[in-house]
Design an enzyme around this catalytic site. Sequence first.
Site, PDB file in Angstrom:
ATOM      1  N   VAL A  17       0.811  -0.857  -0.088  1.00  0.00           N
ATOM      2  CA  VAL A  17       0.336  -0.375  -0.039  1.00  0.00           C
ATOM      3  C   VAL A  17       0.860   1.397   0.453  1.00  0.00           C
ATOM      4  O   VAL A  17       0.735   2.219  -0.682  1.00  0.00           O
ATOM      5  CB  VAL A  17      -0.879  -0.414   0.817  1.00  0.00           C
ATOM      6  N   ASN A  94       1.721  -3.348   8.486  1.00  0.00           N
ATOM      7  CA  ASN A  94       0.598  -4.118   8.247  1.00  0.00           C
ATOM      8  C   ASN A  94       0.378  -4.062  10.281  1.00  0.00           C
ATOM      9  O   ASN A  94       1.486  -3.626  10.807  1.00  0.00           O
ATOM     10  CB  ASN A  94       1.692  -5.423   8.592  1.00  0.00           C
ATOM     11  N   GLU A 165      -7.166   2.736   2.629  1.00  0.00           N
ATOM     12  CA  GLU A 165      -6.895   2.389   1.209  1.00  0.00           C
ATOM     13  C   GLU A 165      -7.794   1.768   0.406  1.00  0.00           C
ATOM     14  O   GLU A 165      -7.760   0.177   1.284  1.00  0.00           O
ATOM     15  CB  GLU A 165      -5.325   2.281   1.354  1.00  0.00           C
ATOM     16  N   LYS A 224     -14.029   0.943   6.107  1.00  0.00           N
ATOM     17  CA  LYS A 224     -12.759   0.580   5.510  1.00  0.00           C
ATOM     18  C   LYS A 224     -13.394  -1.061   5.678  1.00  0.00           C
ATOM     19  O   LYS A 224     -12.761  -1.747   4.904  1.00  0.00           O
ATOM     20  CB  LYS A 224     -11.454   0.588   6.104  1.00  0.00           C
ATOM     21  N   CYS A 280      -6.547  -9.139   2.887  1.00  0.00           N
ATOM     22  CA  CYS A 280      -7.146  -7.714   4.022  1.00  0.00           C
ATOM     23  C   CYS A 280      -8.190  -8.751   3.600  1.00  0.00           C
ATOM     24  O   CYS A 280      -8.784  -8.727   4.900  1.00  0.00           O
ATOM     25  CB  CYS A 280      -7.399  -7.007   3.377  1.00  0.00           C
TER      26      CYS A 280
HETATM   27  P1  NAD Z   1       2.737  -5.134   3.798  1.00  0.00           P
HETATM   28  O1  NAD Z   1       3.235  -5.682   5.289  1.00  0.00           O
HETATM   29  O2  NAD Z   1       3.419  -5.756   2.544  1.00  0.00           O
HETATM   30  O3  NAD Z   1       4.009  -3.777   4.599  1.00  0.00           O
HETATM   31  C1  NAD Z   1       3.863  -3.005   5.745  1.00  0.00           C
HETATM   32  C2  NAD Z   1       5.335  -1.897   5.660  1.00  0.00           C
HETATM   33  O4  NAD Z   1       5.220  -1.481   6.343  1.00  0.00           O
HETATM   34  C3  NAD Z   1       5.960  -3.440   5.948  1.00  0.00           C
HETATM   35  O5  NAD Z   1       7.561  -3.523   4.743  1.00  0.00           O
HETATM   36  C4  NAD Z   1       7.348  -3.259   7.523  1.00  0.00           C
HETATM   37  O6  NAD Z   1       8.809  -3.351   7.017  1.00  0.00           O
HETATM   38  C5  NAD Z   1       6.940  -1.985   7.529  1.00  0.00           C
HETATM   39  N1  NAD Z   1       7.124  -1.438   9.016  1.00  0.00           N
HETATM   40  C6  NAD Z   1       6.297  -2.136   9.713  1.00  0.00           C
HETATM   41  N2  NAD Z   1       6.439  -1.213  11.091  1.00  0.00           N
HETATM   42  C7  NAD Z   1       6.884  -0.343  10.526  1.00  0.00           C
HETATM   43  C8  NAD Z   1       7.954   1.242  11.141  1.00  0.00           C
HETATM   44  N3  NAD Z   1       7.782   1.465  12.421  1.00  0.00           N
HETATM   45  N4  NAD Z   1       9.104   1.785  10.428  1.00  0.00           N
HETATM   46  C9  NAD Z   1       9.608   1.257   9.159  1.00  0.00           C
HETATM   47  N5  NAD Z   1       8.513   0.171   8.052  1.00  0.00           N
HETATM   48  C10 NAD Z   1       7.389  -0.402   9.709  1.00  0.00           C
HETATM   49  O7  NAD Z   1       2.030  -4.798   3.591  1.00  0.00           O
HETATM   50  P2  NAD Z   1       0.420  -4.116   3.036  1.00  0.00           P
HETATM   51  O8  NAD Z   1       0.073  -4.758   2.637  1.00  0.00           O
HETATM   52  O9  NAD Z   1       1.442  -2.495   2.708  1.00  0.00           O
HETATM   53  O10 NAD Z   1      -0.740  -3.373   4.149  1.00  0.00           O
HETATM   54  C11 NAD Z   1      -0.294  -2.353   4.685  1.00  0.00           C
HETATM   55  C12 NAD Z   1      -1.615  -1.639   5.405  1.00  0.00           C
HETATM   56  O11 NAD Z   1      -2.855  -1.000   3.941  1.00  0.00           O
HETATM   57  C13 NAD Z   1      -2.459  -3.150   6.426  1.00  0.00           C
HETATM   58  O12 NAD Z   1      -3.002  -2.081   7.762  1.00  0.00           O
HETATM   59  C14 NAD Z   1      -3.571  -3.476   5.117  1.00  0.00           C
HETATM   60  O13 NAD Z   1      -4.630  -3.736   6.153  1.00  0.00           O
HETATM   61  C15 NAD Z   1      -3.734  -2.103   4.126  1.00  0.00           C
HETATM   62  N6  NAD Z   1      -4.499  -2.389   2.856  1.00  0.00           N
HETATM   63  C16 NAD Z   1      -3.920  -3.232   2.412  1.00  0.00           C
HETATM   64  C17 NAD Z   1      -3.955  -3.391   0.807  1.00  0.00           C
HETATM   65  C18 NAD Z   1      -3.463  -4.477   0.086  1.00  0.00           C
HETATM   66  O14 NAD Z   1      -3.058  -4.282  -1.343  1.00  0.00           O
HETATM   67  N7  NAD Z   1      -2.268  -4.789   0.488  1.00  0.00           N
HETATM   68  C19 NAD Z   1      -5.342  -2.529   0.488  1.00  0.00           C
HETATM   69  C20 NAD Z   1      -5.709  -1.320   1.775  1.00  0.00           C
HETATM   70  C21 NAD Z   1      -5.031  -1.935   2.974  1.00  0.00           C
HETATM   71  C1  UGA Z   2      -9.307  -5.794  -1.808  1.00  0.00           C
HETATM   72  C2  UGA Z   2     -10.194  -5.097  -1.890  1.00  0.00           C
HETATM   73  O1  UGA Z   2     -11.157  -5.207  -3.614  1.00  0.00           O
HETATM   74  C3  UGA Z   2      -9.901  -3.830  -2.137  1.00  0.00           C
HETATM   75  O2  UGA Z   2     -10.471  -2.429  -2.082  1.00  0.00           O
HETATM   76  C4  UGA Z   2      -9.387  -3.240  -0.779  1.00  0.00           C
HETATM   77  O3  UGA Z   2      -8.679  -2.208  -0.580  1.00  0.00           O
HETATM   78  C5  UGA Z   2      -8.312  -4.387  -0.274  1.00  0.00           C
HETATM   79  O4  UGA Z   2      -8.870  -5.733  -0.885  1.00  0.00           O
HETATM   80  C6  UGA Z   2      -7.681  -4.348   0.779  1.00  0.00           C
HETATM   81  O5  UGA Z   2      -7.708  -4.692   1.917  1.00  0.00           O
HETATM   82  O6  UGA Z   2      -6.720  -5.305   1.122  1.00  0.00           O
HETATM   83  P1  UGA Z   2      -7.488  -7.351  -2.965  1.00  0.00           P
HETATM   84  O7  UGA Z   2      -7.395  -7.964  -2.069  1.00  0.00           O
HETATM   85  O8  UGA Z   2      -6.137  -6.521  -3.728  1.00  0.00           O
HETATM   86  O9  UGA Z   2      -8.282  -5.939  -2.422  1.00  0.00           O
HETATM   87  O10 UGA Z   2      -8.070  -8.123  -4.296  1.00  0.00           O
HETATM   88  P2  UGA Z   2      -9.309  -8.388  -4.354  1.00  0.00           P
HETATM   89  O11 UGA Z   2     -10.063  -8.301  -5.999  1.00  0.00           O
HETATM   90  O12 UGA Z   2     -10.549  -7.457  -3.818  1.00  0.00           O
HETATM   91  O13 UGA Z   2      -9.705  -9.897  -4.607  1.00  0.00           O
HETATM   92  C7  UGA Z   2      -9.785 -10.983  -3.281  1.00  0.00           C
HETATM   93  C8  UGA Z   2      -9.391 -12.493  -3.417  1.00  0.00           C
HETATM   94  O14 UGA Z   2     -10.971 -12.545  -4.318  1.00  0.00           O
HETATM   95  C9  UGA Z   2      -8.955 -12.792  -4.336  1.00  0.00           C
HETATM   96  O15 UGA Z   2      -8.505 -14.515  -3.989  1.00  0.00           O
HETATM   97  C10 UGA Z   2      -9.980 -12.816  -6.274  1.00  0.00           C
HETATM   98  O16 UGA Z   2      -9.204 -13.954  -6.470  1.00  0.00           O
HETATM   99  C11 UGA Z   2     -11.585 -13.003  -5.216  1.00  0.00           C
HETATM  100  N1  UGA Z   2     -12.418 -12.871  -5.943  1.00  0.00           N
HETATM  101  C12 UGA Z   2     -12.638 -11.633  -6.316  1.00  0.00           C
HETATM  102  C13 UGA Z   2     -13.131 -13.601  -6.443  1.00  0.00           C
HETATM  103  O17 UGA Z   2     -12.763 -14.642  -5.741  1.00  0.00           O
HETATM  104  N2  UGA Z   2     -14.143 -13.593  -7.626  1.00  0.00           N
HETATM  105  C14 UGA Z   2     -14.819 -12.265  -7.508  1.00  0.00           C
HETATM  106  O18 UGA Z   2     -15.564 -11.485  -7.654  1.00  0.00           O
HETATM  107  C15 UGA Z   2     -14.300 -10.788  -6.994  1.00  0.00           C
END
Ligand code: NAD
Ligand code: UGA
Length: 470
Positions: A17, A94, A165, A224, A280
């Site tokens: 993110v 994270n 996000e 969210k 997530c």
């Molecule tokens: P991630 O594990 O990929 O990244 C988090 C990063 O933060 C890691 O690289 C870690 O080393 C770093 N970190 C932790 N503590 C730290 C500190 N004190 N100082 C500096 N760096 C530090 O996680 P992510 O997938 O980017 O998710 C982050 C957040 O966003 C989570 O809360 C998740 O739920 C949310 N989110 C994720 C997605 C997604 O698609 N992955 C989408 C929307 C929201």
């Molecule tokens: C999801 C949400 O779509 C984002 O809006 C959100 O920001 C994010 O989680 C988050 O908070 O991390 P993401 O997990 O990256 O995004 O991907 P998606 O496209 O939502 O897919 C999630 C899972 O559901 C995948 O395994 C996908 O294959 C599955 N999926 C999705 C289905 O099985 N059927 C569908 O119709 C759609």
Amino acid sequence: MAPTQVKKICCIGAGYVGGPTCAVIALKCPNIIVTIVDLNQARIDAWNSPTFDLPIYEPGLEDVIREARGRNLFFTTEVDKAIDEADLIFVSVNTPTKKSGVGKGFAADLNYIELATRQIARIATTSKIVVEKSTVPCRTAESMRTILDANSRPGVHFDILSNPEFLAEGTAIADLFAPDRVLIGSLQTEEGKKASAALSAVYNNWVPTDRILTVGLWSSELSKLAANAMLAQRISSINALSAICEATGANIDEVAYAVGKDSRIGPKFLKASVGFGGSCFQKDILNLVYLSETLHLPEVAAYWKAVVDMNEYQKNRFSSNIVKTLFSTVTNKKIAVLGFAFKKDTGDTRESASITLINNFFQEAANVTVYDPEVKEAQIWQDLTENGGDLAAYKKKITISNSALEACEGAAAIVIATEWDEFRTLDWTAVHSKMSKPAFVFDGRLILDAPALRAIGFSVHQIGSGWPSL
Ligand code: NAD
Ligand code: UGA
């Protein structure tokens, strides 16, 4: 007073993110200096890679990094310096599910949020806007406020915003360029509203005003969790119906099409699958379940918990149907699993359905070959053995292949676990000629042309449409 105009941004957390989100902010706001920091040196080195060997695979990301890196976008492990220089700090660390202690298995582990917040309080010598970017339980901003107030230097003031996000992996850059909405939550005080306006102005460089929603802090945090819970709920609903389809001869794609034509329901997120994965959905629903329980709302908790239970059921149902169809034994049979990422166009494997499927086949003593175009071999071994599995034992039964064709050679069955485009366009005649007979294909993603494959000679079983042998 916290700044009203943002000139320097620090993002704590260079993950899936923080990296893409703040890279796009830098791209779209050339007058703002954006520094993304992380404790993980290897991750930062990869973001700075001269050959653009970036730590995450995301279509379009490399172009963004090529344009902005070194101009107004920087990646560093010098966390303290970036914190102190910034007007606005995104906390994008994270927030995994807790593995021990109170709330184990459900609550979000807020340790990384707390450590980052303490660091901001300790380091900052000027007032700042602190933004929750991570997904957090409702009212986390209150805990952050307490930590910041108790640890900050005299005269230093913090405004806290929630700006969750909504990007999805695989389409992160497109989502960030044209978001459905940007959500900003703030206290409804004069200072809170000013901070909210300062962040809105950043997004307004490319996001139209009517897509920037400003709400209260707690609504923003809860929205969210609510959005992810409702998206996952649609998938569990369609997957529950896929089981009925298999038992009755109805076809889940046709049902989804018919249901989705109702404009109140809509067609998106109705694709039946082997189960949702990703870092997530499960985590955030369990977080909502825990929140409901702590609020003494057990019926609400049970309602949301069922969405996760249905997902587990779907993964296990699919693998057990495969075993039943393969004459109720897969001992020493070769099963090719195509796809290890949790969805296409990402190398992310967190909570991927493939992990459950392969572990189930391993328990049944099958020989498994795995192929994924983006996931690194070391990641696959780490994921398969993360619950204490014996790596040597896994390596005796599981092989990682360099191509789909190689994985399918000599296999009794192919399992489509990720919807990568290249699996649609495989030379299926060549694949068939290399497999043992009868050759089975189990499509857990509904991407294959079943009649065409049957014409080649495959026995094809798709999730959610007649499973005649059961
Ligand atoms: P991630 O594990 O990929 O990244 C988090 C990063 O933060 C890691 O690289 C870690 O080393 C770093 N970190 C932790 N503590 C730290 C500190 N004190 N100082 C500096 N760096 C530090 O996680 P992510 O997938 O980017 O998710 C982050 C957040 O966003 C989570 O809360 C998740 O739920 C949310 N989110 C994720 C997605 C997604 O698609 N992955 C989408 C929307 C929201
Ligand atoms: C999801 C949400 O779509 C984002 O809006 C959100 O920001 C994010 O989680 C988050 O908070 O991390 P993401 O997990 O990256 O995004 O991907 P998606 O496209 O939502 O897919 C999630 C899972 O559901 C995948 O395994 C996908 O294959 C599955 N999926 C999705 C289905 O099985 N059927 C569908 O119709 C759609």
